[in-house]
Enzyme design. Structure first.
Site, PDB file in Angstrom:
ATOM      1  N   MET A   1      27.651 -12.495 -68.651  1.00 38.29           N
ATOM      2  CA  MET A   1      27.934 -13.385 -67.530  1.00 38.29           C
ATOM      3  C   MET A   1      29.062 -14.338 -67.946  1.00 38.29           C
ATOM      4  O   MET A   1      29.963 -13.941 -68.641  1.00 38.29           O
ATOM      5  CB  MET A   1      26.663 -14.164 -67.150  1.00 38.29           C
ATOM      6  CG  MET A   1      25.487 -13.262 -66.850  1.00 38.29           C
ATOM      7  SD  MET A   1      25.582 -12.444 -65.260  1.00 38.29           S
ATOM      8  CE  MET A   1      24.658 -13.613 -64.261  1.00 38.29           C
ATOM      9  N   CYS A   2      28.981 -15.575 -67.542  1.00 33.88           N
ATOM     10  CA  CYS A   2      30.060 -16.521 -67.817  1.00 33.88           C
ATOM     11  C   CYS A   2      29.424 -17.889 -68.009  1.00 33.88           C
ATOM     12  O   CYS A   2      28.221 -18.054 -67.841  1.00 33.88           O
ATOM     13  CB  CYS A   2      31.009 -16.608 -66.628  1.00 33.88           C
ATOM     14  SG  CYS A   2      31.576 -15.017 -66.017  1.00 33.88           S
ATOM     15  N   GLU A   3      30.237 -18.874 -68.364  1.00 32.52           N
ATOM     16  CA  GLU A   3      29.744 -20.253 -68.359  1.00 32.52           C
ATOM     17  C   GLU A   3      30.720 -21.141 -67.608  1.00 32.52           C
ATOM     18  O   GLU A   3      31.944 -20.949 -67.664  1.00 32.52           O
ATOM     19  CB  GLU A   3      29.508 -20.763 -69.785  1.00 32.52           C
ATOM     20  CG  GLU A   3      28.344 -20.015 -70.449  1.00 32.52           C
ATOM     21  CD  GLU A   3      27.540 -20.852 -71.448  1.00 32.52           C
ATOM     22  OE1 GLU A   3      27.573 -22.097 -71.385  1.00 32.52           O
ATOM     23  OE2 GLU A   3      26.865 -20.236 -72.293  1.00 32.52           O
TER      24      GLU A   3
END
Lengths: 255, 255
Positions: A1-3
């Protein structure tokens, strides 16, 4: 995913400390190696530094860790690709113009059936579900308000209804801003903290670094930081509930 | 006024040498101290570094002089303000989206009566005549081609007719690109040079620096550089005539 990382403040503030923690997760303490970006607003102007390379080894990121650009509103993102190849056009945050303002968008999550979304004239440039979601929201705004609207918090309540619709297709943690307001929508993971007087010390989780905010602030300063996961180990971050939104202006929570 | 710098190349090429010469004119050897910016394309992606501070003293510019970002298309600008205050929103180049591409624009000159231009839905964010001119051209393109066009050189011939109209209102030296094509319009001052095999040495005018391109290229490389004023003292730059346009793709002149 991402942050994700966002900041809303009542005076121009640098984000070097928080970004230093986030940047480590772009390859050193975290797996988000597929690009990163950070947008800084100054008045109506906006500039975005981005790189499709890992944040933790980027000369541009190093420059930003040391060069204190002061801004009242910042949106940053480190990417772990799912939809869309690793490329500059797929690197968040994205910025487009509407109603004479720069709108910036960053997304953590994954959507299905996003190619069926009605985007009107807002044609995506890259291949990410995120840019489709951004174009979808802008098109909904333009359709809902054919003339430039005046009541800004109401606009963002409408944006929440758009995000609710997107959540039917998957995970949508997102940051969205016109440069004055920071809109935050939580689908699974988002935390925030408001720092104000009396200021204390904060210690990064991802690096052995501590800052005493009392030495860098005045008693009137209000700074809210939003992040996918808390960046400091000794402060009380608020965890957002799934399906909720918040709106910040000048560091203060509007809703 | 301002100074422009553009590059079109057939392989990803860094612009560090040319930018080093231009950057000096942003406060050291020239009076263009009111901000600067540089947009780099990578495929359909585009990233722009900009700063409302003088280029010759900017930590961001220093980073770019040393960090060789390779690109096939670059547009840069150093500003000496006339219309519009010194501010990030008035700092060139400007980028907006149309037909699923990033369009970038930089302008040297001054226009009168620019607030009467028909801009359609392309509302300016800052106060410069330049951003009005950019919005004017994009609106003309969208009106002329309601559906995404296919013959790209024809589009740029239409852009030339838009620039001719703008020239009725003042001075319009401009660079305009979708990331593949570099369109150049000369109202008063613009020069260009195409470097290809056999490559030779080039010596900057604004700094005591020489480069031997033969050591940094392959025999197939073609690189065109466009600048308001020549950047090197020992090469043969082409001076453009007033009211003429050129289009470059992969370093080669299309018209």
């Amino acid at each position: 995913m991402c942050e994700l990382l966002g900041m809303s403040a009542n005076i121009p503030t640098d984000i070097c400390f928080s970004f230093r923690g986030l940047a480590k997760r772009g390859g050193a303490t975290g797996p988000h190696v597929d690009g990163w970006g950070m947008a800084f607003y100054e008045g109506k102007g906006c500039r975005t530094f981005k790189d499709p390379k890992p944040c933790s080894f980027s000369p541009i990121a190093s420059m930003l860790e040391d060069y204190p650009i002061k801004s009242q509103l910042v949106i940053a993102h480190i990417r772990q690709a799912n939809r869309g190849k690793i490329a500059l056009e797929n690197t968040h945050p994205f910025t487009r113009q509407l109603w004479g303002r720069n709108w910036t968008f960053a997304h953590n999550g994954q959507l299905s059936d996003y190619k069926k979304l009605d985007l009107g004239n807002f044609e995506p440039i890259g291949q990410t579900d995120s840019e489709y979601a951004f174009c979808y929201i802008l098109n909904k705004l333009q359709q809902r308000y054919p003339n430039k609207p005046k009541n800004w918090p109401t606009i963002f309540r409408f944006v929440k209804s758009c995000a609710d619709e997107l959540r039917m297709r998957g995970i949508v943690n997102l940051l969205f801003s016109d440069g004055r307001y920071l809109f935050v929508y939580c689908s699974t993971h988002l935390h925030w903290i408001t720092r104000q007087s009396p200021f204390g010390k904060a210690k990064l989780i991802d690096e052995d670094m501590e800052i005493d905010f009392a030495q860098h602030t005045t008693p009137n300063d209000i700074v809210t930081v939003v992040a996918t996961n808390p960046l400091t180990s000794n402060e009380n971050w608020q965890k957002m509930q799934s399906g909720t939104a918040s709106l910040f202006k000048s560091g203060e929570q509007i809703f």
